[in-house]
Design an enzyme around this catalytic site. Sequence first.
Site, PDB file in Angstrom:
ATOM      1  N   HIS A 135       0.131 -11.430  20.281  1.00  0.00           N
ATOM      2  CA  HIS A 135       1.339 -10.917  19.980  1.00  0.00           C
ATOM      3  C   HIS A 135       1.926 -11.488  20.670  1.00  0.00           C
ATOM      4  CE1 HIS A 135       0.661  -8.696  23.609  1.00  0.00           C
ATOM      5  NE2 HIS A 135      -0.762  -7.943  23.803  1.00  0.00           N
ATOM      6  N   HIS A 144       0.544 -28.410  19.443  1.00  0.00           N
ATOM      7  CA  HIS A 144      -1.332 -28.090  18.542  1.00  0.00           C
ATOM      8  C   HIS A 144      -2.474 -27.101  19.061  1.00  0.00           C
ATOM      9  CE1 HIS A 144      -4.595 -30.606  16.818  1.00  0.00           C
ATOM     10  NE2 HIS A 144      -4.997 -29.210  16.057  1.00  0.00           N
TER      11      HIS A 144
END
Length: 207
Positions: A135, A144
């Site tokens: 979250h 990446h």
Amino acid sequence: MKIQKYISFIGYSGHAYVCIETAQLLGYTVTGYHDFQELEHNPYNLRFLGPEEQFEQHDGLLFVSIGDNYIREKVYNTISAIKKGMFVSLLHPSVILSKTATIDTNVLISAGAIVNALSYIETGVIINTGAIVEHECTIKAFAHIAPRATLAGNVTVGKRSFIGAGAVVKQGITIGNDVVVGAGAVVIKDVPDNLTVVGNPAKRLIK
Ligand SMILES: CC(C)(COP(=O)(O)OP(=O)(O)OC[C@H]1O[C@@H](n2cnc3c(N)ncnc32)[C@H](O)[C@@H]1OP(=O)(O)O)[C@@H](O)C(=O)NCCC(=O)NCCS
């Protein structure tokens, strides 16, 4: 009625293969690839559409499928300056995506990844196979997150940074721009720009 969606890829090597298969699963028809030259290794029998700078030849959708964060950014920026609105994001059907997460364009989220509540994934990011973005994370442009990496809640990953396979980043940590986090590292402190860190707990790699 099924609407045909046509897409071309810019860059055609390992990372592109994952992008291409994801697109096909999502129902896209792949029209071909751009690369610096026609490639001998052509596992999907795609048509060569010319060098990267000739992308304006077609009107279909585009995806920059270059694994290197710096080159992906450079090519995306060059093309998007001329062809705004042509890029899509590709989310594998098995991805678990919070309805409150935001995904910018030219993002790949690979099989089995999870992106949880209120997270923000910026342009050109790769969230690789089985990665967990918890979250309220922010993943900045062209970063990446490698396979099986786990970002606990409220983590920020800077531009073009690479979080290695299986690495874990503790909640609330900020990782700067152009950082490399080694495979399997456990990051428990903020990491400034331009550093490589490895190990548990992650420390600067000095060679
Ligand atoms: C961190 C990393 C970028 C360093 O690469 P490199 O600069 O080529 O480093 P080297 O292989 O020369 O190793 C240098 C030292 O760091 C150590 N090291 C390298 N990677 C390490 C890691 N992930 N964890 C712990 N130590 C590591 C090596 O053992 C070596 O130690 P030594 O000098 O005591 O022998 C690389 O090893 C890595 O982990 N890459 C991520 C790979 C990955 O996740 N790929 C997913 C692709 S989708």
